[in-house]
Design a protein around this motif. Structure first.
Motif, PDB file in Angstrom:
ATOM      1  N   PRO A 176      40.032 -46.560-147.640  1.00  0.00           N
ATOM      2  CA  PRO A 176      40.809 -45.328-147.714  1.00  0.00           C
ATOM      3  C   PRO A 176      41.518 -45.016-146.389  1.00  0.00           C
ATOM      4  O   PRO A 176      40.930 -45.167-145.314  1.00  0.00           O
ATOM      5  CB  PRO A 176      39.755 -44.250-148.011  1.00  0.00           C
ATOM      6  CG  PRO A 176      38.479 -44.805-147.472  1.00  0.00           C
ATOM      7  CD  PRO A 176      38.583 -46.300-147.519  1.00  0.00           C
ATOM      8  N   LEU A 177      42.775 -44.631-146.488  1.00  0.00           N
ATOM      9  CA  LEU A 177      43.493 -44.080-145.338  1.00  0.00           C
ATOM     10  C   LEU A 177      43.209 -42.583-145.377  1.00  0.00           C
ATOM     11  O   LEU A 177      43.630 -41.893-146.303  1.00  0.00           O
ATOM     12  CB  LEU A 177      44.997 -44.356-145.466  1.00  0.00           C
ATOM     13  CG  LEU A 177      45.889 -43.745-144.378  1.00  0.00           C
ATOM     14  CD1 LEU A 177      45.601 -44.355-143.020  1.00  0.00           C
ATOM     15  CD2 LEU A 177      47.365 -43.922-144.726  1.00  0.00           C
ATOM     16  N   VAL A 178      42.462 -42.079-144.386  1.00  0.00           N
ATOM     17  CA  VAL A 178      42.007 -40.682-144.459  1.00  0.00           C
ATOM     18  C   VAL A 178      42.836 -39.729-143.600  1.00  0.00           C
ATOM     19  O   VAL A 178      42.679 -38.520-143.676  1.00  0.00           O
ATOM     20  CB  VAL A 178      40.507 -40.553-144.089  1.00  0.00           C
ATOM     21  CG1 VAL A 178      39.642 -41.195-145.159  1.00  0.00           C
ATOM     22  CG2 VAL A 178      40.221 -41.166-142.721  1.00  0.00           C
ATOM     23  N   GLY A 179      43.714 -40.295-142.773  1.00  0.00           N
ATOM     24  CA  GLY A 179      44.555 -39.433-141.948  1.00  0.00           C
ATOM     25  C   GLY A 179      45.468 -40.270-141.073  1.00  0.00           C
ATOM     26  O   GLY A 179      45.235 -41.459-140.878  1.00  0.00           O
ATOM     27  N   SER A 193      40.070 -31.202-138.908  1.00  0.00           N
ATOM     28  CA  SER A 193      39.484 -30.514-140.080  1.00  0.00           C
ATOM     29  C   SER A 193      39.765 -31.240-141.406  1.00  0.00           C
ATOM     30  O   SER A 193      38.921 -31.224-142.306  1.00  0.00           O
ATOM     31  CB  SER A 193      39.958 -29.054-140.146  1.00  0.00           C
ATOM     32  OG  SER A 193      41.360 -28.974-140.343  1.00  0.00           O
ATOM     33  N   PRO A 194      40.936 -31.947-141.573  1.00  0.00           N
ATOM     34  CA  PRO A 194      41.120 -32.696-142.816  1.00  0.00           C
ATOM     35  C   PRO A 194      40.109 -33.837-142.994  1.00  0.00           C
ATOM     36  O   PRO A 194      39.959 -34.368-144.088  1.00  0.00           O
ATOM     37  CB  PRO A 194      42.533 -33.270-142.681  1.00  0.00           C
ATOM     38  CG  PRO A 194      43.240 -32.349-141.737  1.00  0.00           C
ATOM     39  CD  PRO A 194      42.175 -31.953-140.763  1.00  0.00           C
ATOM     40  N   LEU A 195      39.392 -34.196-141.913  1.00  0.00           N
ATOM     41  CA  LEU A 195      38.373 -35.250-142.005  1.00  0.00           C
ATOM     42  C   LEU A 195      37.012 -34.676-142.393  1.00  0.00           C
ATOM     43  O   LEU A 195      36.024 -35.391-142.473  1.00  0.00           O
ATOM     44  CB  LEU A 195      38.256 -35.998-140.662  1.00  0.00           C
ATOM     45  CG  LEU A 195      39.540 -36.658-140.142  1.00  0.00           C
ATOM     46  CD1 LEU A 195      39.290 -37.250-138.752  1.00  0.00           C
ATOM     47  CD2 LEU A 195      40.010 -37.752-141.101  1.00  0.00           C
ATOM     48  N   GLY A 196      36.976 -33.350-142.601  1.00  0.00           N
ATOM     49  CA  GLY A 196      35.736 -32.725-143.048  1.00  0.00           C
ATOM     50  C   GLY A 196      34.926 -32.049-141.963  1.00  0.00           C
ATOM     51  O   GLY A 196      33.735 -31.766-142.136  1.00  0.00           O
ATOM     52  N   TYR A 197      35.566 -31.736-140.823  1.00  0.00           N
ATOM     53  CA  TYR A 197      34.848 -31.074-139.722  1.00  0.00           C
ATOM     54  C   TYR A 197      35.231 -29.597-139.640  1.00  0.00           C
ATOM     55  O   TYR A 197      36.322 -29.218-139.998  1.00  0.00           O
ATOM     56  CB  TYR A 197      35.172 -31.773-138.390  1.00  0.00           C
ATOM     57  CG  TYR A 197      34.622 -33.168-138.314  1.00  0.00           C
ATOM     58  CD1 TYR A 197      33.283 -33.387-137.982  1.00  0.00           C
ATOM     59  CD2 TYR A 197      35.425 -34.267-138.596  1.00  0.00           C
ATOM     60  CE1 TYR A 197      32.765 -34.676-137.919  1.00  0.00           C
ATOM     61  CE2 TYR A 197      34.907 -35.555-138.538  1.00  0.00           C
ATOM     62  CZ  TYR A 197      33.571 -35.747-138.192  1.00  0.00           C
ATOM     63  OH  TYR A 197      33.060 -37.024-138.151  1.00  0.00           O
TER      64      TYR A 197
END
Length: 227
Positions: free
Chosen positions: A170-173, A223-227
């Protein structure tokens, strides 16, 4: 155990390490435990402690967890050339499984935010048979893509995203890093990337040569990575 990511770039010399240091600083500001690895580096300087690579040293400085140099950068070649050619010249054989073994051991260190930084672009060869992309696949790491914003970057970015997806990761960002201060239609290019890339933008970094990780962190968002 926290999250781990592979930092890839659209090309060489587009600021992968610079952006990785900014991301680590952003995580540090959130009081996360951070670590970073540069499994393969080409380009070394002699120091009192032995051969050292600038990128690996920068990552060590930005991470909050202290590791030995050998843990951060297990494979180092002196000439700043493609790793597979440097390995040939040094009479060494690089394999994905060997690199993955080095990384797995260090990644067992408890952390909240860990980065494994690649070398060059996604398909940089490690040997006659393998590319460094295989390391990200072997470790099953989601990918953060650093895009060097310059003429031609749209094609590089979309092809790289396609290759990452084809490799099953997955490309996550992604981060737009302005390496060319004179790039025309910069904003329009960033908008095009936002339309085409199947992942959130983690930041648009202006041309900031020699900027500190703290200055870079101002332009980044994890934050888009879940932090």
């Amino acid at each position: 155990m926290g999250k781990k990511f592979f930092v890839a770039g659209t090309d060489t010399e587009i600021g992968k390490t610079t952006i990785a240091c900014g991301l680590l600083e952003k995580a540090n500001q959130l009081r996360l435990r951070t670590l970073a690895l540069k499994p393969v580096a080409a380009g070394a300087e002699r120091t009192a402690e032995g051969a050292r690579n600038d990128d690996a040293l920068a990552l060590m400085q930005s991470a909050s967890i202290e590791l030995s140099y050998e843990q951060v950068n297990p494979v180092l070649f002196a000439p700043p050339i493609a790793p597979h050619i440097a390995a040939q010249q040094a009479g060494k054989r690089l394999t994905v499984s060997q690199l993955a073994g080095y990384c797995r051991g260090t990644l067992m260190t408890p952390s909240d935010f860990a980065l494994v930084e690649g070398a060059g672009g996604w398909r940089v060869p490690l040997s006659g048979r393998e590319t460094l992309a295989g390391l990200a696949v072997e470790l099953q790491l989601p990918v953060i893509l650093v895009i060097g914003m310059k003429l031609g970057c749209l094609n590089h970015a979309l092809l790289t995203a396609e290759a990452i997806r084809r490799d099953g990761l997955p490309l996550v960002g992604w981060v737009a890093n302005r390496v060319d201060p004179d790039m025309s239609c910069f904003d329009e290019n960033v908008e095009t990337l936002k339309q085409f890339l199947p992942a959130p933008c983690l930041g648009v970094v202006p041309h900031l040569p020699g900027a500190s990780p703290a200055a870079l962190a101002e332009h980044l968002d994890i934050s888009p990575l879940g932090y």
